[in-house]
Design a protein around this motif. Structure first.
Motif, short mmCIF file in Angstrom:
data_model
loop_
_atom_site.label_atom_id
_atom_site.label_comp_id
_atom_site.label_asym_id
_atom_site.label_seq_id
_atom_site.Cartn_x
_atom_site.Cartn_y
_atom_site.Cartn_z
N ALA A 252 13.57 36.45 52.39
CA ALA A 252 13.09 35.32 51.60
C ALA A 252 11.71 35.60 51.02
N ILE A 253 10.85 36.26 51.81
CA ILE A 253 9.51 36.60 51.31
C ILE A 253 9.62 37.60 50.15
N LYS A 254 10.53 38.56 50.27
CA LYS A 254 10.75 39.50 49.16
C LYS A 254 11.22 38.77 47.91
N ALA A 255 12.14 37.81 48.11
CA ALA A 255 12.63 37.04 46.97
C ALA A 255 11.51 36.21 46.36
N GLU A 256 10.62 35.64 47.18
CA GLU A 256 9.50 34.86 46.66
C GLU A 256 8.55 35.74 45.87
N ALA A 257 8.35 36.98 46.34
CA ALA A 257 7.49 37.91 45.60
C ALA A 257 8.10 38.23 44.23
N ALA A 258 9.42 38.48 44.24
CA ALA A 258 10.10 38.74 42.96
C ALA A 258 10.04 37.52 42.06
N LEU A 259 10.17 36.32 42.66
CA LEU A 259 10.10 35.08 41.87
C LEU A 259 8.71 34.92 41.27
N THR A 260 7.65 35.20 42.05
CA THR A 260 6.29 35.10 41.52
C THR A 260 6.09 36.01 40.31
N ALA A 261 6.59 37.23 40.42
CA ALA A 261 6.48 38.17 39.30
C ALA A 261 7.26 37.68 38.09
N HIS A 267 5.94 33.13 31.83
CA HIS A 267 4.85 32.49 31.09
C HIS A 267 4.40 33.38 29.94
N ALA A 268 4.33 34.69 30.19
CA ALA A 268 3.96 35.60 29.10
C ALA A 268 5.01 35.59 28.00
N GLU A 269 6.29 35.54 28.37
CA GLU A 269 7.36 35.47 27.37
C GLU A 269 7.25 34.20 26.55
N LEU A 270 6.93 33.08 27.21
CA LEU A 270 6.80 31.81 26.49
C LEU A 270 5.66 31.86 25.48
N VAL A 271 4.53 32.44 25.87
CA VAL A 271 3.39 32.57 24.94
C VAL A 271 3.80 33.39 23.71
N ALA A 272 4.45 34.52 23.96
CA ALA A 272 4.86 35.38 22.84
C ALA A 272 5.89 34.69 21.97
N ALA A 273 6.82 33.95 22.57
CA ALA A 273 7.87 33.30 21.79
C ALA A 273 7.30 32.19 20.91
N ARG A 274 6.30 31.43 21.44
CA ARG A 274 5.73 30.33 20.65
C ARG A 274 4.94 30.84 19.46
N GLN A 275 4.51 32.11 19.50
CA GLN A 275 3.74 32.67 18.39
C GLN A 275 4.61 33.10 17.22
N LEU A 276 5.91 33.11 17.39
CA LEU A 276 6.82 33.47 16.30
C LEU A 276 6.85 32.35 15.27
N PRO A 277 7.16 32.67 14.00
CA PRO A 277 7.23 31.63 12.96
C PRO A 277 8.25 30.54 13.33
N ARG A 316 15.71 33.59 36.42
CA ARG A 316 16.20 34.81 35.77
C ARG A 316 17.14 34.49 34.62
N GLN A 317 18.06 33.57 34.82
CA GLN A 317 19.03 33.24 33.76
C GLN A 317 18.31 32.71 32.52
N ALA A 318 17.35 31.79 32.73
CA ALA A 318 16.63 31.23 31.58
C ALA A 318 15.73 32.28 30.93
N ASN A 319 15.11 33.13 31.74
CA ASN A 319 14.26 34.18 31.22
C ASN A 319 15.06 35.16 30.38
N THR A 320 16.23 35.53 30.87
CA THR A 320 17.09 36.46 30.14
C THR A 320 17.54 35.87 28.80
N ALA A 321 17.88 34.58 28.82
CA ALA A 321 18.32 33.92 27.59
C ALA A 321 17.21 33.93 26.53
N LEU A 322 15.97 33.65 26.94
CA LEU A 322 14.86 33.68 25.98
C LEU A 322 14.60 35.10 25.49
#
Length: 470
Positions: A252-261, A267-277, A316-322
């Motif tokens: 579970a701790i390993k999964a939480e570490a992966a989730l944190t990453a 968040h970085a993907e969201l910032v980059a996506a919002r900068q698109l036209p 992961r599913q939502a991240n992959t879709a974006l």
């Protein structure tokens, strides 16, 4: 005039006759075609059922034989087990091919009737071949082991192991109670029943040692050895169930570490996506942004009960879709650099999903059906194949596919276990088809939600187990 009327009447009669004959022929032809299609469908359904059962039996047989090989190496040495090891390797190769065929039958690509028939027949043949290639080796070493073992001392050793594991049940229950203070019911679902199931297995192991003693007094050494082997295997499974509780928090701790990453990456993907036209975001990207933001908002607060693996899957599913939505708009160089950073997170995610699914199959074994095992085998194959990828984008796609297959395997395995525990027998269903096992493979049914299955093979007259199963 009379002749003309007669001629017309004759033509009319002839025409009606011809039409009637044509209608009858077409009706019969249609009836035969429908009957033939019904027979084909029934045969295909029966064949799919056989293929599902064959996959489970072969997979379980190979797992048991793998343990037998370990025992044989410990007892007789590497040189004596060369042929045994080669037979097991060939059986695994055949089962791997069978799992890949079952995955093709289960994926989203439509298959023709001929393909389904051919692939299911191939699955049955491969599984039968995998099992038969092990039969001779298993029988030879079973006879050798029965002659070489000092059964009375082994029985005492087994009883000592039973008592040792039984003493660890209270600490395991306490550990489970402590985990319940930090993790949600959904997160703990795979291990909640483990103490009860382990205790039931220990009861079976104790009864097996009694059977072994009874057979020894009647000079039925082979049956005594088989009963003792059933006890040893039950002890191993009971220990694995309790070990799963001990190792849960580490995973579970390993999964939480992966989730944190993955949250930071999201968040970085969201910032980059919002900068698109805005014109580029309107079709697919804005909805994907909203979905990922929703998945991040849905994460439980740090002071609440958590489900790290489930949360990791959702993000992961939502991240992959974006990521898929913005891929075509990213600059190639930036995209490759971003992909390299994402690959580590994707691999961590895949490893956690596969570990969760593998734990269900190894801990519960027989009740887990062929579809879960197929997804797990395919997920492991995808993850292992990452070393062949040179492009980070392709590697990420494989890692994400492995994670998705691992999550599917765990979900299907839990459904199989729920059915087995609810029905109390050895028949399961799957999303694609239903199947069942008969005979010694499921003799004894589901003990505390855990099938003893093939542990009873070779015991001969099973009257000594009547009280246990009554």
């Amino acid at each position: 005039m009379d002749l003309v009327l007669m001629f017309v009447a004759a033509v009319a009669v002839l025409t009606i006759g011809v039409v009637s004959i044509v209608v009858v022929i077409r009706t019969r032809t249609k009836r035969r075609r429908l009957e033939n299609e019904r027979k084909i469908a029934a045969h295909l359904a029966e064949l799919e059922q056989r293929a599902g059962s064959s996959l489970v039996r072969a997979d379980e047989r190979i797992r048991l034989v793998d343990d037998e090989l370990g025992f044989a190496v410990a007892e007789f040495g590497d040189a004596a087990t060369t042929e045994f090891r080669a037979a097991l390797h060939r059986a695994r190769q055949r089962l791997s091919e069978a799992f890949q065929l079952n995955q093709r039958l289960s994926d989203h690509v439509p298959d023709t009737v001929d393909q389904r028939r051919e692939w299911n027949e191939r699955i049955v043949a491969l599984c039968q071949s995998a099992e038969s290639s092990l039969t001779e080796q298993s029988a030879a070493f079973a006879a050798r082991r029965a002659a070489a073992h000092k059964a009375p001392s082994d029985i005492q050793r087994v009883r000592g192991e039973i008592e040792r594991i039984r003493q660890s049940l209270p600490p395991s229950r306490n550990a489970l109670a402590q985990l319940a203070e930090r993790y949600s019911d959904a997160a703990l679902d795979p291990i909640t029943a483990n103490p009860v199931q382990a205790e039931r297995l220990l009861e079976f192991a104790e009864r097996s040692t009694q059977v072994a003693e009874s057979r020894l007094t009647r000079s039925r050494d082979a049956e005594a050895a088989a009963a003792l082997h059933a006890a040893v295997e039950s002890i191993r499974r009971a220990q694995a169930l309790l070990d799963a509780i001990d190792s849960f928090e580490v995973e579970a701790i390993k999964a939480e570490a992966a989730l944190t990453a993955m949250v930071a990456e999201s968040h970085a993907e969201l910032v980059a996506a919002r900068q698109l036209p805005e014109s580029a975001r309107r079709a697919r990207i804005d909805p994907a942004i909203a979905d990922l933001e929703g998945a991040l908002r849905a994460l439980p607060p740090s002071d609440s009960l958590r489900d790290p693996v489930g949360s990791l899957s959702a993000v992961r599913q939502a991240n992959t879709a974006l990521d898929d939505a913005v891929a075509e708009h990213a600059q190639q160089a930036d995209r490759r650099e971003r992909m390299r950073a994402q690959l580590v997170t994707a691999i961590d995610d895949a490893e956690q999903q596969i570990a969760a699914a593998r734990g269900l199959v190894l801990d519960y074994q027989v009740p887990v059906g062929p579809d879960a095992r197929t997804r797990l085998a395919e997920a492991e194959r995808e993850l292992a194949s990452l070393t062949e990828e040179r492009e980070p984008e392709s590697a990420i796609a494989r890692a994400r596919r492995a994670a998705g297959l691992g999550a599917e395997a765990a979900a299907i395995a839990r459904a199989d276990l729920s059915r087995a525990q609810g029905y109390g027998h050895g028949s399961y269903g799957s999303p694609r088809t239903g199947y069942g096992s008969t005979g010694s493979q499921v003799l004894g049914g589901v003990l505390g939600g855990l099938a003893i299955g093939g542990l009873l093979d070779g015991l001969g007259d099973l009257g000594d187990f009547g009280d246990f199963f009554g």
